[in-house]
Design a protein around this motif. Sequence first.
Motif, PDB file in Angstrom:
ATOM      1  N   SER A  49       0.837  -1.200   0.000  1.00 27.16           N
ATOM      2  CA  SER A  49       0.000   0.000   0.000  1.00 27.16           C
ATOM      3  C   SER A  49       0.872   1.250   0.000  1.00 27.16           C
ATOM      4  CB  SER A  49      -0.893   0.027   1.238  1.00 27.16           C
ATOM      5  OG  SER A  49      -1.698  -1.122   1.294  1.00 27.16           O
ATOM      6  N   GLN A  94      -7.482   0.501   0.134  1.00 35.86           N
ATOM      7  CA  GLN A  94      -7.758  -0.803   0.717  1.00 35.86           C
ATOM      8  C   GLN A  94      -8.974  -0.741   1.642  1.00 35.86           C
ATOM      9  OE1 GLN A  94      -4.273  -2.233   2.671  1.00 35.86           O
ATOM     10  NE2 GLN A  94      -5.048  -4.306   2.912  1.00 35.86           N
ATOM     11  N   ASP A 171      -5.820  -0.844  -4.607  1.00 32.35           N
ATOM     12  CA  ASP A 171      -5.274  -1.494  -3.423  1.00 32.35           C
ATOM     13  C   ASP A 171      -6.252  -2.555  -2.921  1.00 32.35           C
ATOM     14  OD1 ASP A 171      -3.722  -2.209  -1.331  1.00 32.35           O
ATOM     15  OD2 ASP A 171      -3.562  -0.220  -0.441  1.00 32.35           O
ATOM     16  N   GLU A 172      -5.986  -3.786  -3.252  1.00 30.78           N
ATOM     17  CA  GLU A 172      -6.827  -4.907  -2.842  1.00 30.78           C
ATOM     18  C   GLU A 172      -8.296  -4.625  -3.051  1.00 30.78           C
ATOM     19  OE1 GLU A 172      -5.674  -6.518   0.893  1.00 30.78           O
ATOM     20  OE2 GLU A 172      -3.560  -6.178   0.435  1.00 30.78           O
TER      21      GLU A 172
ATOM     22  N   GLY B 149      -3.409  -2.866   6.383  1.00 25.61           N
ATOM     23  CA  GLY B 149      -4.720  -3.497   6.435  1.00 25.61           C
ATOM     24  C   GLY B 149      -4.673  -4.899   7.031  1.00 25.61           C
TER      25      GLY B 149
HETATM   26 MG   LIG Z   1      -2.097  -2.663   2.289  1.00 31.55          MG
END
Ligand SMILES: [Mg+2]
Lengths: 261, 261, 263, 251, 248
Positions: A49, A94, A171-172, B149
């Motif tokens: 990230s 995220q 991001d994810e 995260g």
């Molecule tokens: Mg991350």
Amino acid sequence: MNMKTDDAIVRLEDVHLSFGQTEVLRGIDLTVNRGNAVSIIGPSGSGKSTILRCINALVTPQRGRITVGGTRVDQLATESERIALRKRVGIVFQQYNLFPHLTVLDNIVLAPTRILGVARGEAEKLARELLEKVRLSEKASAYPGQLSGGQQQRVAIARALAMKPELVLFDEVTSALDPETVGEVLWVIRDLIRDGMTSILVTHEMRFAEEISDTVVFTENGRIVDDGSPEEIFHAFDNPRIRQFVGGLAGGRGMERGEGI
Amino acid sequence: MNMKTDDAIVRLEDVHLSFGQTEVLRGIDLTVNRGNAVSIIGPSGSGKSTILRCINALVTPQRGRITVGGTRVDQLATESERIALRKRVGIVFQQYNLFPHLTVLDNIVLAPTRILGVARGEAEKLARELLEKVRLSEKASAYPGQLSGGQQQRVAIARALAMKPELVLFDEVTSALDPETVGEVLWVIRDLIRDGMTSILVTHEMRFAEEISDTVVFTENGRIVDDGSPEEIFHAFDNPRIRQFVGGLAGGRGMERGEGI
Amino acid sequence: MTTVALSEPRKSGHLLRNIGFAALPALILLWSLADLTLGRELVEWLPYLASGFLMNVVISLSAMTLGTVVGTVFGILQLVPYRPVRYPVVAYVQAFRNAPHLVLIFATTYIFPFEIVVFGNYLPFPDWLKAVIGLAIPASAYVAEITRGAILSIPTTQWEAAKGLGFSRSQALRWIILPQCLRRSLPPWMNILASITMGTSLASLVGVHELLHAATDASTAVRRLDFTIIAYIVVMAAFFTLCYPIARLTRRLERRFNAGSRI
Amino acid sequence: DATLDRIKARGALTVGVILSGAPFGYIDPTSQTQKGYNLDIAKALADDLGVKLETVTVTPPNRVQFLQQGKVDILIANMQYTEDRAKVLDWVPTPYDRSGGAAVGRKDSGLKDWADLKGKPVCVSQGSNYTQPLIEQYGAEVKGLPSQPESLLALQGGNCVVAVHVGATLGLLLQDRPEDWKDYAILFPTELIPSDSVIWVRKGEKETAEALDKTIRQLHTSGKLLEFAKANRLSNTEYLEQERKTLSASK
Amino acid sequence: MWDSGITSLFVDLTNRLGLNYEFLATGYEAEIWRDGFITTLYLIALLIPVSLIAGLLFAACLTSGRLWLSAPVRVFVEITRNTPTLVQLMFSFLVLNTFVSNLVGGAQNNPLTPFFWVVAVVGLHIAALHAEAIRAGIEAVPASTVEAARGIGFSKLQILRYVEIPLAFRASLPAIVNNLINLVKLTTVGNAIAVSEITYASIMVWTQRDNVVSLMIVILLFFSLINLVVARVGLWAERKLAVPGYGL
Ligand SMILES: [Mg+2]
Ligand SMILES: Nc1ncnc2c1ncn2[C@@H]1O[C@H](COP(=O)(O)OP(=O)(O)OP(=O)(O)O)[C@@H](O)[C@H]1O
Ligand SMILES: Nc1ncnc2c1ncn2[C@@H]1O[C@H](COP(=O)(O)OP(=O)(O)OP(=O)(O)O)[C@@H](O)[C@H]1O
Ligand SMILES: [Mg+2]
């Protein structure tokens, strides 16, 4: 899938970054060509990230060069320069970070109308199209607090795409989505890439990474440990570390067993 | 994996729930036996998180019966009865919801010391053990705002487990985790189940569901569409809808193509 | 639990609120009826008191409007990264928040002349304007602090999200941060409004004919002890009538901002 | 000088008055105008100068400021002559009144003389000039309340044994409202520090002070002041009568 | 405590600046004036903890969701902040206190002093302001954070104690410091019922000597100094309590 021009739109060279005492990035080198999709995979906390936030000038590295489409991101001095960059580079976080005081539609429409000066009607039309694509048309007037996790995530995707950026950092973006919806999102992104958008995706979904990427990058401990085509990374397995990582779900004890789906 | 006693610890019967106009659950029937692990899969927005919140008495359904270990959850009238239930039933939220003003260690230690009255030293010892298990020992004194995260997600898991609940509800606890870490979490949970803990897991990670569950339940539109052993759900594919859902990542356009990993 | 607190006293609460509104006037009325001579005195004096109260209304509303606008800007400027901008503003806020209202209002009589000469005409510099300025200054300092606090209580991720979309700092403030601040700064803002409104009774210091002073004049002239007491109640009722509707309005606004907007 | 010129130029005399209660200054509710002995004097002064009268209500903290700033031309505001004031302001030498304090208290209090107040709580208006003698001479414990009505309420609430205010005001009060005050009386026969009330002008405005002094003397000798006092029911006119005699004689 | 030599030097020096502090050389005025400082400081030291504790209690009642707790506090909050404290104080002292006196059979038996009334009225008034500020903070705590605490098994009170108040207190600290600064200034209403704090003492002096400006300067400096300390402590607490992840 490789009928793209081959000029680099993003280039990171020896990027170092620490938060206080914590060294997070320890020399990242990464090149992304225009029209490509690059996936970043790697263990949790390895700095994925943070790489994306560097590219979008949300954090400034202590050392190293970051170039995005000719702009030296690490040397941007004024806010207006950063804004000019961010208009071209979208990011999906995220943790979604939707604006809690705005409805889904307003979340999407706000930036195009206020920043690009798009007329409200036009922006709304685009927003509804995007909502349609992520299958959320009926939630247009809900507030983020009233959405399920996956719904919030899809709104965040729509919000970033509404700015029609050249480069998007995801991001994810599929973490809260079920396989079916992941498939749909995959197609949305793929279409955009076909139209010339470049994207960098952080993901834990190896299937997704494989399906979408031109290149896969493996990070660990703030360094890029390996990169290559999905084929090389996921199937050639010349790097035992990646082999272990990707096979992780089977607990490292039996890749053999996990051929499942 | 099926050497467990067969008494139901959780039973939902015809549970209906709406938020205002939105009907979210439309008649859920679900039985979970003590010592089992049940996975709930299904499209985004189908009501999975809501089912978990019902079981933990965080929301009260408009209709139907919910029994947890002999307690009629839907009929709990007082807050103290609900608290008694929640001490036995842990929950890990999809969006982690850590306490932002407490360090990682304090996040984990708070509930055991304040609710169960465990001595601080003892609670800390357990907390550090759990952090060790989720590989976060070095982040004990960081604040949630300083975590990635996946790190936050693992803290949330540790926080719930520190209460040593009989039943844990996991809401997409591996969404922010890489395959390797997922594997580790899988082992942690598996160990606990072996020790007699029951768990209900919402997940989008089919491999994870398959690995961990005794039963898999498929929800759609607030109803349970199908259930069965992982074998039946993931491989027999007698339900075309589930076949399509699970194969979603391949875009529904080519299950054939997506045999990938 | 908070959601419960928000939708708070619904039916019985409604009744309660309106009782709260009518209680003081009802008390005044009852007492005046019970003792008619007192009632007559009161009726006789009401126009005088009302003319005084008009000044309180004008001063408090103007001072608060001015103070809110300036204060919001200053609150934002207190967080600006450029020191030459930030330091003077921080100093202003500290100095004027800390100074007693009494002194600030009194100081305006020194700073501003009582009249200005325009083309040989003596134009009086209105006393009430001095009071407005004297109160707007501390109000702006208070509002600045509230604004600063509210901005700092918004999660950093909201700023990041805004920046990530290409919002400039000021655009992010305008469209994303400040709207979220509004809900949490409304109650303390109402506190300031109430304090500043009560501070308007200091306006007699600059020669403004305001309610509290008018009530003292009345009590002095009537020379009845029960009148003195009922005059106090009238003063309280008047201020209550001015502030309470605004308090109600802020609470309604709070509730509106709350609608579904909480993650 | 400046003040006189200004008064002439504007065609109005602006007087700062204090509304500390009948008989000196108070508001008449029906007409909402200021009335009282001080106001009558102000009117007479304006008439004598041949200009309109304008009044501005002043309070102790702002009266000197208003005068120095020019917002008012003169002050007729219950301000006795003191050396402190004489340093910053000029004044009209001939006083327009002399008054002292009286103490009102319960008839059954058993207090006979000012000296009996030693150690006892005594209510006054804030900044009353009786504070100093009460504390320093008689050793009373003085409580200053914002104005006379509060002081009297405090007295009736039992928070002090007596309230000390200008004799004329208290006398009138007991006379006008016997019902409220039937258990109370003015306890001591003597007045506390009878002192001279004078008109104050800005420092250096000698001519104005002289001009006004002439008028005040005239009002004394013509019996106008005594007339005003009677009309406003000042209880103690001894000083005015005496002053009338001496001034008439010296003429 | 104030050497007469220094006093006369001070009076001389200030006199040259056009300020008048001559009363310092004389008896009772100098004394009440000096006592005024001490009384004011004493009032403030007492009122700050009183207001904070009562404020927290009020805030807890307001957000309890129980009508019998929240409604009375709500009514009190609205009345106390929407009517002038000065009048409340005079009313309490001149009317309520007389009632109390009559109940206990005469003023001599009444233990409630003017000082008590100032502490009660001002303390509760500021407590009401604190309560509103903290309530705003509590209601701004994300519902998901509260839900997490509930899900773990915290009771309402525990959520308040361990989650909501710590978060709310941080968020509303600037507002609370505002209130405390207001409190410091509000102690001056004590003059209305003859509590001899510093403005009371000053009024006693300036009505006799008309040296308002000189005294206003002292009042300004005195209160600014106290409030500077309060504001500094507030800022220190704000920094101390800050957690990562908030603000810009
Ligand atoms: Mg991350
Ligand atoms: N407070 C609310 N008000 C209105 N609708 C709500 C609220 N909370 C949830 N919903 C709706 O209820 C539905 C089910 O939500 P839930 O969170 O249970 O979904 P889910 O199955 O967990 O989805 P995901 O996989 O995306 O997390 C969604 O359509 C959501 O929009
Ligand atoms: N503000 C901060 N202060 C201190 N450390 C931080 C901060 N933000 C992130 N970190 C640390 O930096 C490291 C990298 O974080 P980052 O969010 O980039 O990880 P990630 O690769 O995205 O992980 P995940 O897959 O879990 O999201 C983590 O160890 C995290 O604890
Ligand atoms: Mg969910």
